[in-house]
Design an enzyme around this catalytic site. Sequence first.
Site, PDB file in Angstrom:
ATOM      1  N   GLU A   1      -0.922 -10.541   3.716  1.00 10.68           N
ATOM      2  CA  GLU A   1      -0.641  -9.620   4.394  1.00 10.68           C
ATOM      3  C   GLU A   1      -1.384 -10.567   5.845  1.00 10.68           C
ATOM      4  O   GLU A   1      -0.133 -10.709   6.932  1.00 10.68           O
ATOM      5  CB  GLU A   1      -2.134  -8.196   4.367  1.00 10.68           C
TER       6      GLU A   1
ATOM      7  N   GLY B   1      -6.119  -3.893  -2.134  1.00  9.86           N
ATOM      8  CA  GLY B   1      -5.082  -3.808  -3.013  1.00  9.86           C
ATOM      9  C   GLY B   1      -4.711  -5.291  -4.086  1.00  9.86           C
ATOM     10  O   GLY B   1      -3.504  -5.674  -4.008  1.00  9.86           O
TER      11      GLY B   1
ATOM     12  N   ASP C   1      -7.258  -0.873   4.861  1.00 11.47           N
ATOM     13  CA  ASP C   1      -8.345   0.269   4.025  1.00 11.47           C
ATOM     14  C   ASP C   1      -9.166   0.969   5.063  1.00 11.47           C
ATOM     15  O   ASP C   1      -9.570   2.146   4.738  1.00 11.47           O
ATOM     16  CB  ASP C   1      -8.739  -0.618   3.090  1.00 11.47           C
TER      17      ASP C   1
ATOM     18  N   LYS D   1      -8.257   7.221   7.316  1.00 11.58           N
ATOM     19  CA  LYS D   1      -8.722   5.684   7.174  1.00 11.58           C
ATOM     20  C   LYS D   1      -9.531   5.541   8.739  1.00 11.58           C
ATOM     21  O   LYS D   1      -9.868   3.612   9.013  1.00 11.58           O
ATOM     22  CB  LYS D   1      -7.928   4.993   7.605  1.00 11.58           C
TER      23      LYS D   1
ATOM     24  N   GLY E   1       0.782  -1.505  -0.349  1.00 11.61           N
ATOM     25  CA  GLY E   1       0.206   0.005   0.249  1.00 11.61           C
ATOM     26  C   GLY E   1       1.000   1.164  -0.282  1.00 11.61           C
ATOM     27  O   GLY E   1       2.372   1.076   0.088  1.00 11.61           O
TER      28      GLY E   1
END
Length: 281
Positions: free
Chosen positions: A122, A116, A103, A140, A42
């Site tokens: 992740e 993504g 996010d 966020k 990210g």
Amino acid sequence: MSSSTTTQEQAQLVEASKRQAAYQAVKDYLLPEYTRIGIGSGSTVVYVVEAIAALGPSVTSKMAFYPTGSQSEELIEAAGLNLQYISKLPAGEQLDVAFDGADEVDEDLNLIKGGGACLWQEKIVATSAKRFVCVADFRKLSPRLGTAWKKGIPIEVLPMAAPRVLDELRRMGALEPRIRPGVPGKAGAIVTDNGLWIVDAPFLPLLLSKDTESGAQNEDREKGVWTVDALADRLIKIPGVAEIGLFYGSNGLQVASGAQKPVAAYFGMADGSVEVRTPSA
């Protein structure tokens, strides 16, 4: 002209806030004695790697960096840092710390990740670390997941199971779940690094445990009103689902391994400050 300048200034502010948060997180959580570091994906992670590289070879030469995907792999190599892979992590060993973005982040530090399409890698890297640290900007922050992030919870699925998964999500109250499209202008779904598809499943804002415990709001699963933990538990049990973009449960201060939630979340704020949030007792 003035509108364009304002938009540009706002974009610069967001980038500056990301950078500020990244440098503070690295300063607080990358201890010189650490040797294994997870690096997420990210836009904010760009500044995490920048902050790490700025420490210089006297610190970083003793460290190995484990990426969550091709983007973070390229960042690590471009910064001249030592690249290693999570598949090579010896059995029973953990990363010292992992840095990644999100996010959306709620009041209890539950996360939505996967915008993504790297959510599975992740989660593997985050849960392999003794400490997982989230770095993001003020946009966020949300009181409840699904408040600001309207694209839905990313879910990595087997392509052959996608139609069945979509049907099940609709029965659970998801609001128009869909297979994420691939390259614009070309037919077909986006394909992850694992050869799978991503389904994005919007739900009504997800409740926290304290919402139901206090009686402030109750679950109504048939209408798509869920707590974070209950929805996550249900989603991962759908046949054909490989992994989900909800990071929930415990953090690395509560369990010795396998924690999905961060021990701290760093947010670059609009005024240039950094807000640090940690789990409540």
